[in-house]
Design an enzyme around this catalytic site. Structure first.
Site, PDB file in Angstrom:
ATOM      1  N   LYS A  37       0.830  -1.212   0.000  1.00 20.63           N
ATOM      2  CA  LYS A  37       0.000   0.000   0.000  1.00 20.63           C
ATOM      3  C   LYS A  37       0.866   1.266   0.000  1.00 20.63           C
ATOM      4  O   LYS A  37       2.083   1.196   0.229  1.00 20.63           O
ATOM      5  CB  LYS A  37      -0.937  -0.051   1.219  1.00 20.63           C
ATOM      6  CG  LYS A  37      -1.966  -1.194   1.158  1.00 20.63           C
ATOM      7  CD  LYS A  37      -2.964  -1.101   2.308  1.00 20.63           C
ATOM      8  CE  LYS A  37      -4.002  -2.217   2.230  1.00 20.63           C
ATOM      9  NZ  LYS A  37      -5.026  -2.103   3.311  1.00 20.63           N
ATOM     10  N   TYR A  60     -12.315  -2.573  -3.737  1.00 23.58           N
ATOM     11  CA  TYR A  60     -12.851  -2.743  -2.381  1.00 23.58           C
ATOM     12  C   TYR A  60     -14.384  -2.659  -2.360  1.00 23.58           C
ATOM     13  O   TYR A  60     -14.968  -2.266  -1.346  1.00 23.58           O
ATOM     14  CB  TYR A  60     -12.249  -1.711  -1.434  1.00 23.58           C
ATOM     15  CG  TYR A  60     -10.870  -2.062  -0.911  1.00 23.58           C
ATOM     16  CD1 TYR A  60     -10.681  -3.179  -0.090  1.00 23.58           C
ATOM     17  CD2 TYR A  60      -9.759  -1.276  -1.194  1.00 23.58           C
ATOM     18  CE1 TYR A  60      -9.432  -3.494   0.420  1.00 23.58           C
ATOM     19  CE2 TYR A  60      -8.491  -1.589  -0.687  1.00 23.58           C
ATOM     20  CZ  TYR A  60      -8.344  -2.706   0.119  1.00 23.58           C
ATOM     21  OH  TYR A  60      -7.114  -3.018   0.628  1.00 23.58           O
ATOM     22  N   ASN A  87      -2.022   0.518   6.634  1.00 21.26           N
ATOM     23  CA  ASN A  87      -1.587  -0.765   7.207  1.00 21.26           C
ATOM     24  C   ASN A  87      -0.744  -1.620   6.256  1.00 21.26           C
ATOM     25  O   ASN A  87      -0.724  -2.845   6.343  1.00 21.26           O
ATOM     26  CB  ASN A  87      -2.767  -1.540   7.812  1.00 21.26           C
ATOM     27  CG  ASN A  87      -3.819  -1.910   6.784  1.00 21.26           C
ATOM     28  OD1 ASN A  87      -3.669  -1.641   5.603  1.00 21.26           O
ATOM     29  ND2 ASN A  87      -4.866  -2.548   7.249  1.00 21.26           N
ATOM     30  N   HIS A 135      -2.085  -5.393   1.540  1.00 23.95           N
ATOM     31  CA  HIS A 135      -3.356  -6.094   1.349  1.00 23.95           C
ATOM     32  C   HIS A 135      -3.049  -7.526   0.945  1.00 23.95           C
ATOM     33  O   HIS A 135      -2.070  -7.774   0.233  1.00 23.95           O
ATOM     34  CB  HIS A 135      -4.183  -5.451   0.232  1.00 23.95           C
ATOM     35  CG  HIS A 135      -5.256  -6.366  -0.292  1.00 23.95           C
ATOM     36  ND1 HIS A 135      -6.469  -6.500   0.331  1.00 23.95           N
ATOM     37  CD2 HIS A 135      -5.262  -7.247  -1.335  1.00 23.95           C
ATOM     38  CE1 HIS A 135      -7.188  -7.415  -0.325  1.00 23.95           C
ATOM     39  NE2 HIS A 135      -6.471  -7.879  -1.341  1.00 23.95           N
ATOM     40  N   GLU A 137      -9.538 -10.892  -7.508  1.00 23.70           N
ATOM     41  CA  GLU A 137      -8.582  -9.790  -7.366  1.00 23.70           C
ATOM     42  C   GLU A 137      -7.413  -9.923  -8.348  1.00 23.70           C
ATOM     43  O   GLU A 137      -6.905  -8.918  -8.845  1.00 23.70           O
ATOM     44  CB  GLU A 137      -8.070  -9.751  -5.920  1.00 23.70           C
ATOM     45  CG  GLU A 137      -9.176  -9.362  -4.942  1.00 23.70           C
ATOM     46  CD  GLU A 137      -8.747  -9.431  -3.483  1.00 23.70           C
ATOM     47  OE1 GLU A 137      -7.573  -9.777  -3.209  1.00 23.70           O
ATOM     48  OE2 GLU A 137      -9.586  -9.121  -2.617  1.00 23.70           O
TER      49      GLU A 137
HETATM   50  P1  RTP Z   1      -7.095  -5.726   3.253  1.00 24.77           P
HETATM   51  O1  RTP Z   1      -8.399  -6.094   2.560  1.00 24.77           O
HETATM   52  O2  RTP Z   1      -6.638  -4.333   2.901  1.00 24.77           O
HETATM   53  O3  RTP Z   1      -6.048  -6.767   3.034  1.00 24.77           O
HETATM   54  O4  RTP Z   1      -7.316  -5.705   4.816  1.00 24.77           O
HETATM   55  P2  RTP Z   1      -8.070  -6.782   5.693  1.00 24.77           P
HETATM   56  O5  RTP Z   1      -8.599  -7.899   4.843  1.00 24.77           O
HETATM   57  O6  RTP Z   1      -7.173  -7.127   6.824  1.00 24.77           O
HETATM   58  O7  RTP Z   1      -9.274  -5.910   6.243  1.00 24.77           O
HETATM   59  P3  RTP Z   1     -10.708  -5.620   5.590  1.00 24.77           P
HETATM   60  O8  RTP Z   1     -11.743  -5.949   6.599  1.00 24.77           O
HETATM   61  O9  RTP Z   1     -10.811  -6.264   4.229  1.00 24.77           O
HETATM   62  O10 RTP Z   1     -10.681  -4.038   5.403  1.00 24.77           O
HETATM   63  C1  RTP Z   1     -10.061  -3.421   4.304  1.00 24.77           C
HETATM   64  C2  RTP Z   1      -9.282  -2.212   4.786  1.00 24.77           C
HETATM   65  O11 RTP Z   1     -10.188  -1.237   5.276  1.00 24.77           O
HETATM   66  C3  RTP Z   1      -9.621  -0.609   6.421  1.00 24.77           C
HETATM   67  N1  RTP Z   1     -10.486  -0.801   7.578  1.00 24.77           N
HETATM   68  N2  RTP Z   1     -10.703   0.115   8.453  1.00 24.77           N
HETATM   69  N3  RTP Z   1     -11.649   1.573  10.706  1.00 24.77           N
HETATM   70  C4  RTP Z   1     -12.019   0.308  10.533  1.00 24.77           C
HETATM   71  O12 RTP Z   1     -12.743  -0.262  11.311  1.00 24.77           O
HETATM   72  C5  RTP Z   1     -11.517  -0.403   9.370  1.00 24.77           C
HETATM   73  N4  RTP Z   1     -11.805  -1.650   9.073  1.00 24.77           N
HETATM   74  C6  RTP Z   1     -11.135  -1.905   7.921  1.00 24.77           C
HETATM   75  C7  RTP Z   1      -8.280  -1.199   6.678  1.00 24.77           C
HETATM   76  O13 RTP Z   1      -7.288  -0.337   6.133  1.00 24.77           O
HETATM   77  C8  RTP Z   1      -8.324  -2.521   5.928  1.00 24.77           C
HETATM   78  O14 RTP Z   1      -7.037  -2.912   5.486  1.00 24.77           O
HETATM   79 MG    MG Z   2      -9.742  -7.576   3.110  1.00 27.72          MG
END
Ligand code: RTP
Ligand code: MG
Length: 142
Positions: free
Chosen positions: A11, A51, A114, A117, A128
């Site tokens: 990212k 997303y 973070n 991804h 994806e």
């Molecule tokens: P990613 O898709 O980016 O790999 O991250 P992830 O699976 O660990 O998390 P996901 O639930 O898919 O969420 C995508 C991105 O959205 C942001 N996020 N912010 N503030 C919040 O509660 C929140 N929840 C998710 C994060 O940057 C996350 O990587």
């Molecule tokens: Mg995710």
């Protein structure tokens, strides 16, 4: 589980910190092979489409702003159980909760910025990978 492919993104925060190589090195040391890679700056349309599952969530506008704030690298990783293995290398979404030694624990600043991804399932991975790469761009490795 067998050999899988997964979509990884370094990212904008991690590209800006100049740790792309360090992150790639973690994939390689874990036995994952990079079979496609490129750097690009996502448009808002691309970030929103990528997303789309999160559309309507309160964090969605900030997520799109962040993902379009600078260049990213996108890569396809291949290896035994690649989807889960990459998620384990990444660590928890919130770096404050990420296990020591994970990419997010070491390089991420916040739940928004973070570092990486990774696809969360084989189904997500297929969607994806196709979002960013044509079949002919996926390089067979020996
Ligand atoms: P990613 O898709 O980016 O790999 O991250 P992830 O699976 O660990 O998390 P996901 O639930 O898919 O969420 C995508 C991105 O959205 C942001 N996020 N912010 N503030 C919040 O509660 C929140 N929840 C998710 C994060 O940057 C996350 O990587
Ligand atoms: Mg995710």
């Amino acid at each position: 589980m067998g050999v899988q492919r997964t979509l990884s993104i370094v990212k904008p925060d991690a590209v800006s910190k100049n740790v792309v190589g360090e992150i790639y090195s973690r994939f390689e040391k874990a036995g994952l092979r990079i079979i496609a890679a490129k750097m690009l700056r996502l448009s808002r349309e691309q970030a929103e489409g990528f997303y789309a599952e999160h559309k309507g969530r309160p964090f969605f506008p900030a997520l799109v702003d962040f993902m379009t704030s600078g260049p990213v690298t996108v890569q396809v990783l291949e290896g035994e159980g690649a989807v889960l293995q990459n998620r384990e290398l990444m660590g928890a979404t919130n770096p404050k909760e990420a296990a020591a030694g994970t990419i997010r624990a070491d390089f991420a600043e916040s739940i928004d910025a973070n570092a990486v991804h990774g696809s969360d399932s084989e189904e997500s991975a297929a969607r994806e990978i196709a979002f960013f790469f044509s079949t002919s761009e996926l390089c067979e490795r020996v």
